[in-house]
Write an enzyme that holds these catalytic residues in place. Structure first.
Site, PDB file in Angstrom:
ATOM      1  N   HIS A  93       0.853  -1.199   0.000  1.00 57.31           N
ATOM      2  CA  HIS A  93       0.000   0.000   0.000  1.00 57.31           C
ATOM      3  C   HIS A  93       0.891   1.252   0.000  1.00 57.31           C
ATOM      4  CE1 HIS A  93      -2.843   3.060   1.237  1.00 57.31           C
ATOM      5  NE2 HIS A  93      -3.798   2.240   0.841  1.00 57.31           N
TER       6      HIS A  93
ATOM      7  N   GLU B  89      -3.856   1.474  -7.574  1.00 63.18           N
ATOM      8  CA  GLU B  89      -4.136   2.559  -6.635  1.00 63.18           C
ATOM      9  C   GLU B  89      -3.236   3.751  -6.953  1.00 63.18           C
ATOM     10  OE1 GLU B  89      -6.402   1.222  -2.994  1.00 63.18           O
ATOM     11  OE2 GLU B  89      -4.341   1.580  -2.449  1.00 63.18           O
TER      12      GLU B  89
HETATM   13  P1  PGA Z   1      -9.498   6.080   0.207  1.00 61.71           P
HETATM   14  O1  PGA Z   1      -8.354   5.013   0.487  1.00 61.71           O
HETATM   15  O2  PGA Z   1     -10.674   5.303  -0.334  1.00 61.71           O
HETATM   16  O3  PGA Z   1      -9.764   6.702   1.520  1.00 61.71           O
HETATM   17  O4  PGA Z   1      -8.954   7.028  -0.814  1.00 61.71           O
HETATM   18  C1  PGA Z   1      -8.118   4.003  -0.440  1.00 61.71           C
HETATM   19  C2  PGA Z   1      -6.884   3.210  -0.099  1.00 61.71           C
HETATM   20  O5  PGA Z   1      -5.999   3.740   0.585  1.00 61.71           O
HETATM   21  O6  PGA Z   1      -6.763   2.073  -0.484  1.00 61.71           O
END
Ligand code: PGA
Length: 257
Positions: free
Chosen positions: A94, A172
């Site tokens: 992440h 992401e």
């Molecule tokens: P968010 O986080 O939906 O708050 O943008 C997503 C993530 O960190 O995977």
């Protein structure tokens, strides 16, 4: 979307398992059908308690592991520990963990370890910035696509192609996480194509087909429709919007509809 994969990432927002129950008990009540399901990524300390709760709606997993195996590693959490606490999956790479110092080499090792251990392994990758995100007219480069490919290749460098069935790639884009707007469906689709092509190059077509690709970054009940229809993903990873029962239940219901 057939069989969507929905992952709620509670990060460190919730301080107790009780709080987690409270939110997800309400989600359960608000979901349209009992057969709908989702995954819940929790801090390691809550996994045991929450996984004991026999909700049919969710499976519990971790938000990271450490690179080490059993031994003298103070403060570390291993795949074996997560698994024996009740985790069925783990999120790795992440951007918030990368920001805290996790390198591509460390992530590649963790991914191989987690897959080898039989955990569904959600590898998060994404570009830090996109010129076109600043202004559409400035978009003269596809550097971000090279960045996505390069991270993916590095992070999957240690794995055995026979273990890919349990691999999930979460696209992401870093600029969309915790932000005010998500990547558009076109931006997501473009990245998904690059990711899919890279997976085919790395593992062959048949293996690559088994790997699911999901999107994460400011997903909410207001923008979920675009991911269902147009972005080529197999599901979503949800941060903030998973903390409010009604919004999260709307996301689950939309993805299954
Ligand atoms: P968010 O986080 O939906 O708050 O943008 C997503 C993530 O960190 O995977």
């Amino acid at each position: 979307m057939q069989n969507p994969l929905i992952i709620a990432n509670t990060k460190s927002y919730l301080s107790s398992a009780k709080h987690v129950y409270h939110i997800h008990d309400s989600v359960w009540q608000l979901m349209d059908k009992e057969k709908y399901s989702y995954y819940l990524a929790l801090p390691a300390t809550m996994i045991y308690e929450v996984s004991k709760e026999k909700y049919k709606a969710f499976k519990v997993g971790g938000q990271n592991v450490d690179t080490m195996e059993d031994g003298a590693h103070t403060g570390g959490t291993t795949c074996a520990q997560l698994s024996s606490a009740g985790a069925e999956f783990v999120i790795l790479g992440h951007s918030e963990v990368r920001e805290a110092g996790d390198t591509d080499t460390a992530i590649a090792y963790k991914v191989a370890q987690a897959l080898g251990f039989g955990l569904m392994t959600v590898l998060c990758i994404g570009e830090k910035t996109r010129k076109e995100n600043v202004s559409d007219t400035e978009s003269t480069t596809s550097d971000y696509l090279d960045e996505i490919k390069s991270i993916l290749v590095k992070n999957l460098s240690q794995i055995d192609r026979r273990s890919v069935e349990k691999l999930v790639v979460a696209y992401e884009p870093v600029w969309a996480i915790g932000a005010s707007r998500p990547a558009s469906s076109d931006q997501t689709l473009e990245a998904v194509i690059v990711i899919r092509r890279t997976l085919v190059e790395l593992f062959g077509l048949e293996n690559a087909k088994k790997i699911r690709i999901i999107y994460g970054g400011s997903v909410s009940d207001e923008n979920i429709a675009q991911y269902v229809r147009e972005s080529g993903v197999d599901g979503v990873l949800v941060g903030r919007a998973s903390l409010e029962s009604k919004r999260f239940a709307n996301i689950v219901n939309s993805l299954y509809a």
